[in-house]
Design an enzyme around this catalytic site. Sequence first.
Site, PDB file in Angstrom:
ATOM      1  N   TYR A 158      12.026  -2.470  -4.148  1.00 18.22           N
ATOM      2  CA  TYR A 158      10.975  -3.041  -5.006  1.00 18.22           C
ATOM      3  C   TYR A 158      11.524  -3.266  -6.418  1.00 18.22           C
ATOM      4  O   TYR A 158      11.352  -4.338  -6.999  1.00 18.22           O
ATOM      5  CB  TYR A 158       9.787  -2.083  -5.034  1.00 18.22           C
ATOM      6  CG  TYR A 158       8.626  -2.527  -5.882  1.00 18.22           C
ATOM      7  CD1 TYR A 158       7.781  -3.552  -5.469  1.00 18.22           C
ATOM      8  CD2 TYR A 158       8.360  -1.901  -7.103  1.00 18.22           C
ATOM      9  CE1 TYR A 158       6.701  -3.945  -6.247  1.00 18.22           C
ATOM     10  CE2 TYR A 158       7.276  -2.288  -7.880  1.00 18.22           C
ATOM     11  CZ  TYR A 158       6.454  -3.308  -7.450  1.00 18.22           C
ATOM     12  OH  TYR A 158       5.385  -3.701  -8.218  1.00 18.22           O
TER      13      TYR A 158
HETATM   14  N1  LIG Z   1      -0.610  -1.984  -9.543  1.00 18.55           N
HETATM   15  C1  LIG Z   1       0.459  -1.570 -10.201  1.00 18.55           C
HETATM   16  O1  LIG Z   1       0.564  -0.408 -10.607  1.00 18.55           O
HETATM   17  C2  LIG Z   1       1.591  -2.526 -10.468  1.00 18.55           C
HETATM   18  C3  LIG Z   1       2.625  -2.098 -11.317  1.00 18.55           C
HETATM   19  C4  LIG Z   1       3.678  -2.951 -11.587  1.00 18.55           C
HETATM   20  C5  LIG Z   1       3.691  -4.219 -11.045  1.00 18.55           C
HETATM   21  N2  LIG Z   1       2.674  -4.618 -10.218  1.00 18.55           N
HETATM   22  C6  LIG Z   1       2.744  -5.977  -9.666  1.00 18.55           C
HETATM   23  O2  LIG Z   1       1.546  -6.667  -9.975  1.00 18.55           O
HETATM   24  C7  LIG Z   1       1.252  -7.615  -8.928  1.00 18.55           C
HETATM   25  C8  LIG Z   1      -0.159  -7.356  -8.415  1.00 18.55           C
HETATM   26  O3  LIG Z   1      -0.283  -6.025  -8.015  1.00 18.55           O
HETATM   27  P1  LIG Z   1      -1.702  -5.383  -7.639  1.00 18.55           P
HETATM   28  O4  LIG Z   1      -1.545  -3.919  -7.802  1.00 18.55           O
HETATM   29  O5  LIG Z   1      -2.794  -6.102  -8.342  1.00 18.55           O
HETATM   30  O6  LIG Z   1      -1.725  -5.723  -6.066  1.00 18.55           O
HETATM   31  P2  LIG Z   1      -2.895  -5.679  -5.003  1.00 18.55           P
HETATM   32  O7  LIG Z   1      -4.076  -4.909  -5.514  1.00 18.55           O
HETATM   33  O8  LIG Z   1      -2.228  -5.269  -3.738  1.00 18.55           O
HETATM   34  O9  LIG Z   1      -3.309  -7.222  -4.909  1.00 18.55           O
HETATM   35  C9  LIG Z   1      -2.339  -8.130  -4.481  1.00 18.55           C
HETATM   36  C10 LIG Z   1      -2.844  -9.552  -4.646  1.00 18.55           C
HETATM   37  O10 LIG Z   1      -1.781 -10.437  -4.257  1.00 18.55           O
HETATM   38  C11 LIG Z   1      -2.150 -11.136  -3.091  1.00 18.55           C
HETATM   39  N3  LIG Z   1      -0.997 -11.219  -2.212  1.00 18.55           N
HETATM   40  C12 LIG Z   1      -0.287 -10.206  -1.657  1.00 18.55           C
HETATM   41  N4  LIG Z   1       0.687 -10.701  -0.868  1.00 18.55           N
HETATM   42  C13 LIG Z   1       0.575 -12.039  -0.934  1.00 18.55           C
HETATM   43  C14 LIG Z   1       1.266 -13.113  -0.316  1.00 18.55           C
HETATM   44  N5  LIG Z   1       2.256 -12.899   0.557  1.00 18.55           N
HETATM   45  N6  LIG Z   1       0.869 -14.371  -0.609  1.00 18.55           N
HETATM   46  C15 LIG Z   1      -0.159 -14.613  -1.468  1.00 18.55           C
HETATM   47  N7  LIG Z   1      -0.855 -13.644  -2.062  1.00 18.55           N
HETATM   48  C16 LIG Z   1      -0.494 -12.376  -1.790  1.00 18.55           C
HETATM   49  C17 LIG Z   1      -3.302 -10.376  -2.463  1.00 18.55           C
HETATM   50  O11 LIG Z   1      -4.098 -11.267  -1.684  1.00 18.55           O
HETATM   51  P3  LIG Z   1      -5.134 -10.723  -0.520  1.00 18.55           P
HETATM   52  O12 LIG Z   1      -6.342 -10.198  -1.261  1.00 18.55           O
HETATM   53  O13 LIG Z   1      -5.463 -11.931   0.287  1.00 18.55           O
HETATM   54  O14 LIG Z   1      -4.405  -9.660   0.251  1.00 18.55           O
HETATM   55  C18 LIG Z   1      -4.009  -9.858  -3.726  1.00 18.55           C
HETATM   56  O15 LIG Z   1      -4.784 -10.866  -4.331  1.00 18.55           O
HETATM   57  C19 LIG Z   1       2.343  -7.422  -7.876  1.00 18.55           C
HETATM   58  O16 LIG Z   1       3.348  -8.372  -8.075  1.00 18.55           O
HETATM   59  C20 LIG Z   1       2.867  -6.015  -8.154  1.00 18.55           C
HETATM   60  O17 LIG Z   1       4.197  -5.865  -7.716  1.00 18.55           O
HETATM   61  C21 LIG Z   1       1.630  -3.805  -9.917  1.00 18.55           C
END
Ligand SMILES: NC(=O)c1ccc[n+]([C@@H]2O[C@H](COP(=O)([O-])OP(=O)(O)OC[C@H]3O[C@@H](n4cnc5c(N)ncnc54)[C@H](OP(=O)(O)O)[C@@H]3O)[C@@H](O)[C@H]2O)c1
Length: 246
Positions: A158
């Site tokens: 990751y």
């Molecule tokens: N949360 C954290 O602590 C954190 C920290 C650092 C970085 N990030 C980054 O921030 C971003 C969002 O994270 P999050 O925590 O908000 O994630 P999340 O709650 O898992 O939500 C993911 C979102 O992305 C969509 N998605 C996932 N896989 C996809 C694909 N193959 N094609 C199109 N859409 C896709 C999902 O759609 P569906 O609803 O249809 O599944 C959902 O809208 C990611 O890139 C993650 O790596 C998160």
Amino acid sequence: MNTDRSNEKEVALVFGGSRGIGAAAVRRLSYDGFSVGFTYVSRPDSAQHVVDAVAADGGHALAVQADSADAAAIRQAVEKVATHFGRLDVVVINAGVLRLGTIDTFTLEDLDQVLQVNVRGVYVAIQAAVARMGGDGRIITIGSNSAVRPLTPAGTVYGMSKAAVAAMVKGLALELAPRGIRVNNIQPGPIRTDMTAEHIERIKDMVPLKQVGETEDIAELVSYLAGASSRYMTGSSLTIDGGMAL
Ligand SMILES: NC(=O)c1ccc[n+]([C@@H]2O[C@H](COP(=O)([O-])OP(=O)(O)OC[C@H]3O[C@@H](n4cnc5c(N)ncnc54)[C@H](OP(=O)(O)O)[C@@H]3O)[C@@H](O)[C@H]2O)c1
């Protein structure tokens, strides 16, 4: 064809906008005055909820199903949103997946999935978007503070995917500067979303500020990078993690 050119609002497209950070970005950009398209992959219920929430706030959002592992789907999503709203000004590439595991057990399937969505999907989305943007376009990627420093031994793949995003942003910022297109990256630390639900309370103690972030904290930075206040900024990775990666 359903084409909405009834106003001259700027248009944003958020990849992965149905939940978590992406959904907060959609709502914030709508609040800022953008018409907003967004993609989702597996949760039409969540996507509809975001469309309804934006409409309740007086905005206009368009949800498009598109798997960021699929280059053709990414290109179609860009085309659909740019055609529907008549222009494209801002793209936020938030869609990302987390797979944890150490080198003895990490599967090739997980390796391919992480690289396909978190790296290839980001590049293809930017490639498709810049073909539809004029000068003054703004690209915003959502990386991670794990690009700065490994935070768990299980996070190597990751972290390397997010380090690739940070490097990509620097290269593309240089490439696209002559066209007036700015490219910046946000590197969140732990944010309360579905992705982190299992671990979030335990992670809190690892953060120097002893708190986890909320999706609105990241949406605030998205708003800044999408607006004119950041007009002199390109190629930057902004870490927002309560000091975790220090
Ligand atoms: N949360 C954290 O602590 C954190 C920290 C650092 C970085 N990030 C980054 O921030 C971003 C969002 O994270 P999050 O925590 O908000 O994630 P999340 O709650 O898992 O939500 C993911 C979102 O992305 C969509 N998605 C996932 N896989 C996809 C694909 N193959 N094609 C199109 N859409 C896709 C999902 O759609 P569906 O609803 O249809 O599944 C959902 O809208 C990611 O890139 C993650 O790596 C998160």
